[in-house]
Design an enzyme around this catalytic site. Structure first.
Site, PDB file in Angstrom:
ATOM      1  N   ASP A 123       0.850  -1.190   0.000  1.00  0.00           N
ATOM      2  CA  ASP A 123       0.000   0.000   0.000  1.00  0.00           C
ATOM      3  C   ASP A 123       0.885   1.238   0.000  1.00  0.00           C
ATOM      4  O   ASP A 123       2.014   1.205   0.498  1.00  0.00           O
ATOM      5  CB  ASP A 123      -0.905   0.020   1.235  1.00  0.00           C
ATOM      6  CG  ASP A 123      -2.000  -1.036   1.183  1.00  0.00           C
ATOM      7  OD1 ASP A 123      -2.438  -1.387   0.080  1.00  0.00           O
ATOM      8  OD2 ASP A 123      -2.423  -1.491   2.256  1.00  0.00           O
ATOM      9  N   ASP A 141      -6.948  -1.524  -4.663  1.00  0.00           N
ATOM     10  CA  ASP A 141      -8.046  -1.241  -3.730  1.00  0.00           C
ATOM     11  C   ASP A 141      -9.015  -0.225  -4.334  1.00  0.00           C
ATOM     12  O   ASP A 141     -10.236  -0.350  -4.194  1.00  0.00           O
ATOM     13  CB  ASP A 141      -7.508  -0.687  -2.408  1.00  0.00           C
ATOM     14  CG  ASP A 141      -6.601  -1.656  -1.680  1.00  0.00           C
ATOM     15  OD1 ASP A 141      -6.737  -2.873  -1.882  1.00  0.00           O
ATOM     16  OD2 ASP A 141      -5.755  -1.187  -0.893  1.00  0.00           O
TER      17      ASP A 141
END
Length: 169
Positions: A123, A141
């Site tokens: 991330d 995401d």
């Protein structure tokens, strides 16, 4: 009797491939240019921050012993297969729904790659207000969330509007 692939929703899988390419390229760039947990402010409410997520959204189950890696990998594979079956059963003209499914598949496969290769999802997108930070996330995401929102939106469209959309009117 099988249908030609181009006449089905699978025609839209190019979008899933694009999501995977952009997602994995962006993650590779972050891993190459940042140390783990390094954060670079870009604007007052947005940072690039290299993080690893061993769980799911919002680090759900991240503190477990490692079984969650395989659990979430299985979910990603299962959902991707299910959505590809739904795409095969739909027509290529059902653009909104097929694009939504393709975004979800691309995001699921991008994060699946991370789980299998790195043991965690990479991330790096970090939005914040003062000291409050939204959970760090990535392109995959984002694609999953947009795809899910489009599926929900599509559910609110009336059958007559869907027919008009599918005809290109």
């Amino acid at each position: 009797m099988s249908k030609p692939i181009c006449s089905t929703g699978l025609r839209w899988l190019w979008l899933a491939v694009l999501v995977v390419i952009v997602d994995l390229s962006s993650k590779q760039w972050v891993m190459t240019h940042f140390a783990l947990y390094e954060s670079v402010p870009l604007i007052p409410f947005f940072n690039l921050t290299y993080a690893q997520n061993f769980g799911a959204a919002f680090s759900f189950l991240a503190d477990k012993s490692g079984w969650q890696r395989w659990f979430f990998a299985g979910i990603a594979i299962g959902i991707s297969v299910l959505l590809m079956v739904l795409m095969y059963r739909s027509t290529a003209k059902q653009r909104l729904l097929n694009c939504a499914y393709a975004l979800i598949i691309g995001g699921a496969l991008g994060n699946l790659f991370d789980r299998m290769v790195h043991g965690a999802v990479i991330d790096f997108i970090d939005f914040h207000v003062n000291n409050w930070h939204f959970p760090t996330f990535n392109i995959a995401d984002t694609a999953i969330c947009i795809g899910a929102a489009l599926v929900i939106f599509e559910g609110f469209i009336s059958p007559a509007e869907k027919t008009a959309m599918n005809k290109g009117e």
